[in-house]
Design a protein around this motif. Sequence first.
Motif, short mmCIF file in Angstrom:
data_model
loop_
_atom_site.label_atom_id
_atom_site.label_comp_id
_atom_site.label_asym_id
_atom_site.label_seq_id
_atom_site.Cartn_x
_atom_site.Cartn_y
_atom_site.Cartn_z
N ALA A 265 -40.93 14.45 -50.49
CA ALA A 265 -40.03 15.55 -50.85
C ALA A 265 -40.91 16.73 -51.22
CB ALA A 265 -39.14 15.14 -52.02
N ALA A 266 -40.32 17.89 -51.31
CA ALA A 266 -41.09 19.08 -51.69
C ALA A 266 -40.13 20.13 -52.22
CB ALA A 266 -41.85 19.64 -50.48
N TYR A 267 -40.62 21.00 -53.11
CA TYR A 267 -39.78 22.11 -53.54
C TYR A 267 -40.60 23.38 -53.76
CZ TYR A 267 -41.45 21.15 -58.31
OH TYR A 267 -42.23 20.95 -59.40
N ASP A 268 -39.92 24.50 -53.64
CA ASP A 268 -40.45 25.82 -53.96
C ASP A 268 -39.43 26.47 -54.88
OD1 ASP A 268 -42.76 26.28 -51.81
OD2 ASP A 268 -41.08 25.29 -50.81
N THR A 269 -39.88 27.36 -55.74
CA THR A 269 -38.96 27.95 -56.71
C THR A 269 -38.88 29.46 -56.53
OG1 THR A 269 -39.95 26.37 -58.22
CG2 THR A 269 -38.40 27.94 -59.17
N MET A 270 -37.66 29.99 -56.48
CA MET A 270 -37.51 31.44 -56.43
C MET A 270 -37.27 31.96 -57.85
SD MET A 270 -35.44 34.18 -54.10
CE MET A 270 -35.18 33.24 -52.73
N TYR A 271 -38.29 32.60 -58.39
CA TYR A 271 -38.25 33.08 -59.77
C TYR A 271 -38.46 34.58 -59.77
CZ TYR A 271 -40.09 33.92 -64.53
OH TYR A 271 -40.33 34.41 -65.78
N TYR A 272 -37.61 35.32 -60.46
CA TYR A 272 -37.86 36.74 -60.67
C TYR A 272 -37.65 37.11 -62.13
CZ TYR A 272 -38.97 38.61 -56.10
OH TYR A 272 -39.63 38.91 -54.93
N HIS A 273 -38.59 37.83 -62.68
CA HIS A 273 -38.49 38.36 -64.03
C HIS A 273 -37.92 39.78 -63.90
CE1 HIS A 273 -39.77 40.06 -67.88
NE2 HIS A 273 -39.91 38.82 -68.30
N GLU A 274 -37.13 40.20 -64.87
CA GLU A 274 -36.50 41.53 -64.75
C GLU A 274 -37.52 42.66 -64.61
OE1 GLU A 274 -34.68 41.61 -69.10
OE2 GLU A 274 -35.04 43.64 -68.38
N ASP A 275 -38.69 42.52 -65.24
CA ASP A 275 -39.71 43.58 -65.11
C ASP A 275 -40.22 43.70 -63.67
OD1 ASP A 275 -39.41 43.94 -67.77
OD2 ASP A 275 -41.31 43.00 -68.36
N GLU A 276 -40.33 42.55 -63.01
CA GLU A 276 -40.78 42.56 -61.61
C GLU A 276 -39.75 43.27 -60.73
OE1 GLU A 276 -43.12 38.49 -60.58
OE2 GLU A 276 -41.08 38.19 -61.29
N ILE A 277 -38.48 43.04 -61.03
CA ILE A 277 -37.42 43.66 -60.23
C ILE A 277 -37.36 45.17 -60.51
CG2 ILE A 277 -34.96 43.63 -59.67
CD1 ILE A 277 -34.93 40.69 -60.77
N ARG A 278 -37.48 45.50 -61.81
CA ARG A 278 -37.37 46.90 -62.21
C ARG A 278 -38.45 47.76 -61.55
NH1 ARG A 278 -36.07 45.88 -67.23
NH2 ARG A 278 -33.85 46.23 -66.94
N ARG A 279 -39.69 47.24 -61.55
CA ARG A 279 -40.75 48.10 -61.01
C ARG A 279 -40.63 48.29 -59.49
NH1 ARG A 279 -46.35 44.50 -61.67
NH2 ARG A 279 -45.65 42.76 -60.37
N ILE A 280 -40.15 47.27 -58.78
CA ILE A 280 -39.98 47.48 -57.33
C ILE A 280 -38.73 48.34 -57.06
CG2 ILE A 280 -38.66 45.35 -56.80
CD1 ILE A 280 -41.44 46.78 -54.59
N ALA A 281 -37.73 48.21 -57.93
CA ALA A 281 -36.53 49.04 -57.77
C ALA A 281 -36.92 50.52 -57.89
CB ALA A 281 -35.50 48.68 -58.83
N LYS A 282 -37.76 50.83 -58.87
CA LYS A 282 -38.18 52.23 -59.05
C LYS A 282 -38.88 52.76 -57.81
CE LYS A 282 -38.57 52.36 -64.04
NZ LYS A 282 -39.45 51.88 -65.11
N ILE A 283 -39.75 51.92 -57.24
CA ILE A 283 -40.45 52.34 -56.02
C ILE A 283 -39.43 52.66 -54.92
CG2 ILE A 283 -42.03 51.57 -54.18
CD1 ILE A 283 -43.62 51.72 -56.68
N ALA A 284 -38.42 51.81 -54.79
CA ALA A 284 -37.42 52.02 -53.74
C ALA A 284 -36.63 53.30 -53.97
CB ALA A 284 -36.49 50.81 -53.67
N PHE A 285 -36.24 53.55 -55.22
CA PHE A 285 -35.46 54.77 -55.51
C PHE A 285 -36.31 56.03 -55.32
CE2 PHE A 285 -32.57 51.70 -57.45
CZ PHE A 285 -31.36 52.18 -57.00
N GLU A 286 -37.57 55.97 -55.77
CA GLU A 286 -38.46 57.11 -55.56
C GLU A 286 -38.62 57.39 -54.07
OE1 GLU A 286 -39.86 59.20 -57.73
OE2 GLU A 286 -39.06 58.17 -59.50
N MET A 287 -38.76 56.33 -53.31
CA MET A 287 -38.91 56.45 -51.86
C MET A 287 -37.66 57.11 -51.26
SD MET A 287 -40.77 55.76 -49.23
CE MET A 287 -41.99 54.70 -49.98
N ALA A 288 -36.49 56.67 -51.74
CA ALA A 288 -35.23 57.20 -51.20
C ALA A 288 -35.10 58.70 -51.48
CB ALA A 288 -34.05 56.43 -51.79
N LEU A 289 -35.63 59.13 -52.64
CA LEU A 289 -35.57 60.57 -52.97
C LEU A 289 -36.27 61.41 -51.91
CD1 LEU A 289 -36.22 60.71 -56.84
CD2 LEU A 289 -34.09 61.24 -55.61
#
Length: 360
Positions: free
Chosen positions: A157-181
């Motif tokens: 058997a095997a597993y992988d875990t999808m984990y995201y911390h809010e800080d990780e999401i926030r910093r990439i979100a900012k990049i995306a919004f800045e890019m959209a501007l």
Amino acid sequence: MHKNIAVIPGDGIGPEVMKQALKVLKHIGNTFNHQFNLSECLAGGAAIDRDGIPLPSETLEICKNADAVLLGALGGPKWDHLDGKNRPERALLILRKELELFANLRPAILFPALKDACPLKPSLVENGMNLMVVRELTGGIYFGDQEKLKDSNGKEAAYDTMYYHEDEIRRIAKIAFEMALKRKKKVLSVDKANVLESSRLWRKIMIEVAADYPGVTLEHMYIDNAAMQLIRDPNQFDVIATGNMFGDILSDEASMITGSIGLLPSASLDANQKGMFEPIHGSAPDIAGQGKANPLAMILSTAMMLKASFDLSEEADRIEKAVEHVLNSGYRTEDIYSEGTTLVSTESMGERVLDAVNSM
Ligand code: IPM
Ligand code: MG
């Protein structure tokens, strides 16, 4: 300007396309009076063959100390039997993590000259396509806990875990919004919030960050729908913000719409614009060493480096315009060849771009 650049040609077609890109880069350096010091280093299969490991510490040191990293491609069937920790691709993951390159920018632009190479019906791309995938690169399922196990009957058997911390999401979100501007002011956040807890957090944080960007519209789409919409109406997208694995998948799909995966560059940036620049294609071992590889993605990655990390927009524009000029003049490597155009080798495509840069 003085810059130290770590160069990792890598495996398969990596060295061939890198050679062409460096030719163009050196020319730009001479023309604009910049000193680009190139330090070539090993990673991936080439490093496994020499040192038995995918990322020698010396390579990591050179990359950490450099102002930017240029990378060709890593991996190939020769090393496919190795386990996860020893595979060539591991080098890429360690470099991304160690250099904190959390923001992966993958522009997908359909050049008008290449409409024939696009596999979609002409009516779907009448208005072209120009989107930017902003992919989170140092988190998610690529870096969560993973394990191979055996049950009490000895079955695997095997597993992988999808984990995201809010800080990780926030910093990439900012990049995306800045890019959209700087673009059409639209962010599409792609997730699987109908199933995954990590996606529900992703969506929540995206909405929070959107509040700081009233001029940008935020929409959401599930990954399965996004994959479908991308071939139904590719022109509806501007900036796509998504996690590590979804971005990996969508960017390959988007690349095909531009005619070939051999055309798309990418930038992986840290919080200070330092980055690693590489084509999104892999090492294509089936065509390596035959002069068939398309060097344009690597050449355009070099342009991305000049603009994103060194703030040399004029130099980057010069390269991008040269590439467009060469395509408009009908020169094609095999991956984008169609009747009535001129088939050229990797080397000669590099020469054409160099000539075009030179004559501008
Ligand atoms: C990419 C590649 C890599 C990834 C592989 C080679 C590990 O597919 O850069 O898109 O999955 O990130
Ligand atoms: Mg990929």
